[in-house]
Design a protein around this motif. Sequence first.
Motif, PDB file in Angstrom:
ATOM      1  N   GLY A 168      23.277  46.990  -6.741  1.00 22.20           N
ATOM      2  CA  GLY A 168      24.709  46.936  -7.003  1.00 22.20           C
ATOM      3  C   GLY A 168      25.573  46.969  -5.761  1.00 22.20           C
ATOM      4  O   GLY A 168      25.128  46.744  -4.634  1.00 22.20           O
ATOM      5  N   GLN A 169      26.833  47.264  -5.990  1.00 16.88           N
ATOM      6  CA  GLN A 169      27.834  47.270  -4.932  1.00 16.88           C
ATOM      7  C   GLN A 169      27.554  48.343  -3.889  1.00 16.88           C
ATOM      8  O   GLN A 169      27.809  48.143  -2.707  1.00 16.88           O
ATOM      9  CB  GLN A 169      29.232  47.456  -5.539  1.00 16.88           C
ATOM     10  N   GLU A 191      24.603  49.413  -2.823  1.00 21.36           N
ATOM     11  CA  GLU A 191      23.573  48.911  -1.918  1.00 21.36           C
ATOM     12  C   GLU A 191      24.142  47.818  -1.013  1.00 21.36           C
ATOM     13  O   GLU A 191      23.841  47.788   0.180  1.00 21.36           O
ATOM     14  CB  GLU A 191      22.382  48.387  -2.711  1.00 21.36           C
ATOM     15  N   TYR A 192      24.977  46.958  -1.563  1.00 25.74           N
ATOM     16  CA  TYR A 192      25.611  45.908  -0.760  1.00 25.74           C
ATOM     17  C   TYR A 192      26.414  46.542   0.390  1.00 25.74           C
ATOM     18  O   TYR A 192      26.292  46.130   1.540  1.00 25.74           O
ATOM     19  CB  TYR A 192      26.509  45.042  -1.629  1.00 25.74           C
ATOM     20  N   LEU A 193      27.226  47.549   0.062  1.00 28.02           N
ATOM     21  CA  LEU A 193      28.021  48.234   1.079  1.00 28.02           C
ATOM     22  C   LEU A 193      27.122  48.903   2.111  1.00 28.02           C
ATOM     23  O   LEU A 193      27.381  48.831   3.316  1.00 28.02           O
ATOM     24  CB  LEU A 193      28.928  49.271   0.417  1.00 28.02           C
ATOM     25  N   GLN A 205      25.785  46.379   4.574  1.00 23.84           N
ATOM     26  CA  GLN A 205      26.816  45.987   5.546  1.00 23.84           C
ATOM     27  C   GLN A 205      26.978  47.058   6.617  1.00 23.84           C
ATOM     28  O   GLN A 205      27.056  46.760   7.811  1.00 23.84           O
ATOM     29  CB  GLN A 205      28.158  45.726   4.842  1.00 23.84           C
ATOM     30  N   ARG A 225      29.788  57.983  -1.521  1.00 27.90           N
ATOM     31  CA  ARG A 225      30.463  57.041  -2.404  1.00 27.90           C
ATOM     32  C   ARG A 225      30.320  57.466  -3.856  1.00 27.90           C
ATOM     33  O   ARG A 225      29.261  57.910  -4.293  1.00 27.90           O
ATOM     34  CB  ARG A 225      29.861  55.636  -2.275  1.00 27.90           C
ATOM     35  N   GLU A 274      32.525  51.964  -6.911  1.00 27.45           N
ATOM     36  CA  GLU A 274      31.801  50.793  -6.411  1.00 27.45           C
ATOM     37  C   GLU A 274      31.469  49.818  -7.541  1.00 27.45           C
ATOM     38  O   GLU A 274      30.689  48.895  -7.343  1.00 27.45           O
ATOM     39  CB  GLU A 274      30.524  51.223  -5.680  1.00 27.45           C
ATOM     40  N   GLY A 275      32.030  50.037  -8.723  1.00 23.33           N
ATOM     41  CA  GLY A 275      31.834  49.113  -9.831  1.00 23.33           C
ATOM     42  C   GLY A 275      30.522  49.286 -10.575  1.00 23.33           C
ATOM     43  O   GLY A 275      30.121  48.417 -11.342  1.00 23.33           O
ATOM     44  N   MET A 276      29.844  50.408 -10.377  1.00 28.80           N
ATOM     45  CA  MET A 276      28.575  50.648 -11.061  1.00 28.80           C
ATOM     46  C   MET A 276      28.818  51.529 -12.278  1.00 28.80           C
ATOM     47  O   MET A 276      29.525  52.540 -12.195  1.00 28.80           O
ATOM     48  CB  MET A 276      27.564  51.271 -10.102  1.00 28.80           C
TER      49      MET A 276
END
Length: 101
Positions: free
Chosen positions: A54-55, A57-59, A62, A78, A83-85
């Motif tokens: 999800g978001q 892990e993406y963050l 980065q 977080r 994070e939209g999860m």
Amino acid sequence: MNKKILENIVNILKNNKKAALITLCQTSGSTPRKAGAKMLVFPNGKTIGTIGGGQLEYLAVQKAREVIDKKKPILFERDLVDEGMICGGNGVIYIEFIGRL
């Protein structure tokens, strides 16, 4: 720790390469992975392992690429809802540089 991650860390150090190791240090509430989950990130964005997807892990990926560039570890927290999860938990993540300084 995942055997594949350990083998890659040894290879990175032997061959003067670099990467970042993400560790999910603390979790609360509902999270897809629990504390202790690890993920290795290479400069090109390739990964081994997961901290839950999800978001978040993406963050983390980065931020891991920033850690590789700066060679300095970071710690951040977080809220997974932010994070939209949909799991609704919270995670503390530590990212450290792997390689020669």
